[in-house]
Write a protein that holds these residues in place. Structure first.
Motif, PDB file in Angstrom:
ATOM      1  N   THR A  37     -27.151-112.612 -41.748  1.00 18.69           N
ATOM      2  CA  THR A  37     -26.179-112.552 -42.978  1.00 18.69           C
ATOM      3  C   THR A  37     -26.742-112.533 -44.022  1.00 18.69           C
ATOM      4  N   THR A  38     -25.628-111.227 -45.104  1.00 18.71           N
ATOM      5  CA  THR A  38     -25.913-111.616 -46.219  1.00 18.71           C
ATOM      6  C   THR A  38     -24.872-112.317 -47.109  1.00 18.71           C
ATOM      7  N   GLN A  39     -25.708-113.428 -47.990  1.00 19.61           N
ATOM      8  CA  GLN A  39     -24.639-114.138 -49.078  1.00 19.61           C
ATOM      9  C   GLN A  39     -23.858-114.159 -50.132  1.00 19.61           C
ATOM     10  N   LEU A  40     -23.673-114.653 -50.901  1.00 19.06           N
ATOM     11  CA  LEU A  40     -23.043-114.507 -51.714  1.00 19.06           C
ATOM     12  C   LEU A  40     -23.863-114.163 -52.719  1.00 19.06           C
ATOM     13  N   ASN A  41     -25.165-114.428 -52.913  1.00 18.67           N
ATOM     14  CA  ASN A  41     -25.718-113.939 -54.284  1.00 18.67           C
ATOM     15  C   ASN A  41     -26.285-112.266 -53.031  1.00 18.67           C
ATOM     16  N   GLY A  42     -25.761-111.842 -52.548  1.00 19.12           N
ATOM     17  CA  GLY A  42     -26.963-110.529 -51.584  1.00 19.12           C
ATOM     18  C   GLY A  42     -28.076-110.614 -51.480  1.00 19.12           C
ATOM     19  N   GLY A  43     -28.236-112.055 -51.791  1.00 16.15           N
ATOM     20  CA  GLY A  43     -29.641-111.924 -50.445  1.00 16.15           C
ATOM     21  C   GLY A  43     -29.365-112.206 -49.242  1.00 16.15           C
ATOM     22  N   ARG A  44     -30.739-113.011 -47.838  1.00 10.43           N
ATOM     23  CA  ARG A  44     -30.457-113.542 -46.972  1.00 10.43           C
ATOM     24  C   ARG A  44     -30.626-115.246 -47.206  1.00 10.43           C
ATOM     25  N   SER A  45     -29.091-115.315 -45.936  1.00  3.95           N
ATOM     26  CA  SER A  45     -29.097-117.215 -46.783  1.00  3.95           C
ATOM     27  C   SER A  45     -30.411-117.505 -46.553  1.00  3.95           C
ATOM     28  N   GLY A  46     -30.987-117.534 -46.366  1.00  6.74           N
ATOM     29  CA  GLY A  46     -32.608-118.213 -45.852  1.00  6.74           C
ATOM     30  C   GLY A  46     -32.451-119.934 -45.950  1.00  6.74           C
ATOM     31  N   GLY A  47     -32.689-120.237 -46.466  1.00 10.64           N
ATOM     32  CA  GLY A  47     -32.353-122.482 -46.745  1.00 10.64           C
ATOM     33  C   GLY A  47     -31.288-122.562 -47.716  1.00 10.64           C
ATOM     34  N   MET A  48     -31.149-122.990 -48.211  1.00  7.90           N
ATOM     35  CA  MET A  48     -29.847-123.337 -49.104  1.00  7.90           C
ATOM     36  C   MET A  48     -28.618-121.968 -49.335  1.00  7.90           C
ATOM     37  N   ALA A  49     -27.719-122.085 -48.559  1.00  5.46           N
ATOM     38  CA  ALA A  49     -27.082-120.630 -49.120  1.00  5.46           C
ATOM     39  C   ALA A  49     -25.374-121.677 -49.622  1.00  5.46           C
ATOM     40  N   PRO A  50     -24.956-120.310 -50.582  1.00  6.54           N
ATOM     41  CA  PRO A  50     -23.609-121.401 -50.780  1.00  6.54           C
ATOM     42  C   PRO A  50     -22.160-121.025 -49.596  1.00  6.54           C
ATOM     43  N   ALA A  51     -22.008-121.414 -49.644  1.00  4.61           N
ATOM     44  CA  ALA A  51     -20.496-121.809 -48.527  1.00  4.61           C
ATOM     45  C   ALA A  51     -19.994-120.276 -48.175  1.00  4.61           C
ATOM     46  N   GLY A  52     -19.927-120.026 -46.979  1.00  7.88           N
ATOM     47  CA  GLY A  52     -19.544-118.749 -46.639  1.00  7.88           C
ATOM     48  C   GLY A  52     -17.632-118.671 -46.977  1.00  7.88           C
ATOM     49  N   SER A  53     -17.440-117.478 -45.550  1.00  6.89           N
ATOM     50  CA  SER A  53     -16.381-117.501 -45.657  1.00  6.89           C
ATOM     51  C   SER A  53     -15.368-118.238 -44.859  1.00  6.89           C
ATOM     52  N   MET A  54     -14.488-117.048 -45.089  1.00  5.46           N
ATOM     53  CA  MET A  54     -13.326-118.909 -44.311  1.00  5.46           C
ATOM     54  C   MET A  54     -13.210-119.038 -42.782  1.00  5.46           C
ATOM     55  N   GLY A  55     -13.785-118.876 -42.346  1.00  4.67           N
ATOM     56  CA  GLY A  55     -14.060-118.822 -41.127  1.00  4.67           C
ATOM     57  C   GLY A  55     -13.925-120.326 -40.587  1.00  4.67           C
ATOM     58  N   GLY A  56     -14.111-121.384 -41.398  1.00  5.07           N
ATOM     59  CA  GLY A  56     -13.744-122.880 -41.030  1.00  5.07           C
ATOM     60  C   GLY A  56     -13.283-123.657 -41.833  1.00  5.07           C
ATOM     61  N   ILE A 172     -13.550-115.657 -58.426  1.00  2.00           N
ATOM     62  CA  ILE A 172     -13.553-116.644 -59.063  1.00  2.00           C
ATOM     63  C   ILE A 172     -13.772-115.877 -60.683  1.00  2.00           C
ATOM     64  N   ASP A 173     -12.429-116.497 -61.077  1.00  2.00           N
ATOM     65  CA  ASP A 173     -12.711-116.185 -62.529  1.00  2.00           C
ATOM     66  C   ASP A 173     -13.264-114.934 -63.262  1.00  2.00           C
ATOM     67  N   GLY A 174     -11.843-114.357 -62.336  1.00  2.00           N
ATOM     68  CA  GLY A 174     -12.197-112.606 -62.881  1.00  2.00           C
ATOM     69  C   GLY A 174     -13.492-111.878 -62.330  1.00  2.00           C
ATOM     70  N   THR A 175     -14.579-112.583 -61.865  1.00  2.00           N
ATOM     71  CA  THR A 175     -15.884-112.416 -61.279  1.00  2.00           C
ATOM     72  C   THR A 175     -15.807-111.815 -58.876  1.00  2.00           C
ATOM     73  N   THR A 176     -15.819-110.961 -59.031  1.00  2.00           N
ATOM     74  CA  THR A 176     -15.876-110.666 -57.453  1.00  2.00           C
ATOM     75  C   THR A 176     -17.186-110.861 -56.807  1.00  2.00           C
ATOM     76  N   THR A 177     -17.744-111.493 -55.467  1.00  2.00           N
ATOM     77  CA  THR A 177     -18.285-111.422 -55.026  1.00  2.00           C
ATOM     78  C   THR A 177     -18.310-111.328 -53.489  1.00  2.00           C
ATOM     79  N   THR A 178     -19.470-111.028 -52.557  1.00  2.00           N
ATOM     80  CA  THR A 178     -18.719-110.589 -51.147  1.00  2.00           C
ATOM     81  C   THR A 178     -19.946-111.299 -50.066  1.00  2.00           C
ATOM     82  N   SER A 179     -19.435-111.600 -49.242  1.00  2.00           N
ATOM     83  CA  SER A 179     -20.427-112.270 -47.988  1.00  2.00           C
ATOM     84  C   SER A 179     -20.309-111.203 -47.063  1.00  2.00           C
ATOM     85  N   ARG A 180     -21.499-111.169 -46.446  1.00  2.00           N
ATOM     86  CA  ARG A 180     -21.857-110.716 -44.762  1.00  2.00           C
ATOM     87  C   ARG A 180     -21.706-112.013 -43.957  1.00  2.00           C
ATOM     88  N   GLN A 181     -21.088-112.132 -43.148  1.00  2.00           N
ATOM     89  CA  GLN A 181     -21.822-113.435 -42.037  1.00  2.00           C
ATOM     90  C   GLN A 181     -21.638-112.573 -41.023  1.00  2.00           C
TER      91      GLN A 181
END
Length: 188
Positions: A37-56, A172-181
């Protein structure tokens, strides 16, 4: 002339059959594969990661489920689990969060779905695009400093190995971020 009509009709019928077969079955319990899983910051989800997708479930950043979070006590939570039930009419996604259970129902006929969880109201429309389910809409989160609106586009599909891939783009506020779960189906 008759042969061209017959060939055209056969092609149309084959296309209709293939399109009908292209809809994957997402039902089951899915566990987040943290390593893939690649989180919002482009890194791996490791420890605490931003919340994910509309998955739940709606999270404070405007998304609705998926990523690892910390428990209220500060310890890492176990990998996210999604329980998905799919019918011809709707995709229902449930999960447990440190803040309690969350449930989202996405209508599959292209009409608007409205899901309210806590301070977040998610309004989306879902449609099939080949073998992928694309859900687009907005999530309005009412906080102490006012409301924040997040525009979301999420694409669900099954990978060749049977895993569930959820790609989410958020604005969010004009900035696009992407996650891949990536979620593995839980064996019962």
């Amino acid at each position: 002339m008759k042969m061209h009509f017959t060939a055209g009709l056969a092609t149309l019928l084959l296309t209709a059959v293939l399109t009908a077969q292209a809809k994957p079955e997402f039902s089951g319990t899915w566990v987040l594969d943290v390593a893939k899983t690649t989180q919002l910051n482009g890194g791996r989800s490791g420890g605490m990661a931003p919340a994910g997708s509309m998955g739940g479930g709606a999270m404070s950043n405007g998304s609705t489920g998926g990523g690892n979070v910390l428990t209220p006590a500060g310890a890492p939570a176990p990998p996210m689990e999604l329980k998905i039930a799919q019918t011809a009419a709707a995709l229902t996604i449930e999960r447990q969060t440190p803040m309690g259970p969350q449930k989202f129902v996405h209508k599959l006929d292209g009409s608007e779905s409205v899901n309210v969880n806590g301070r977040a109201t998610l309004k989306t429309k879902s449609q099939w695009q080949g073998a992928a389910l694309v859900t687009e809409g907005t999530n309005v989160i009412n906080g102490e400093d006012g409301a924040m609106t997040v525009t979301i586009k999420e694409t669900r599909s099954l990978e060749a190995d049977g895993s569930l891939l959820v790609v989410t783009a958020r604005i969010i506020d004009g900035t696009t971020t992407t996650s891949r779960q990536v979620f593995a189906k839980k064996k019962l």
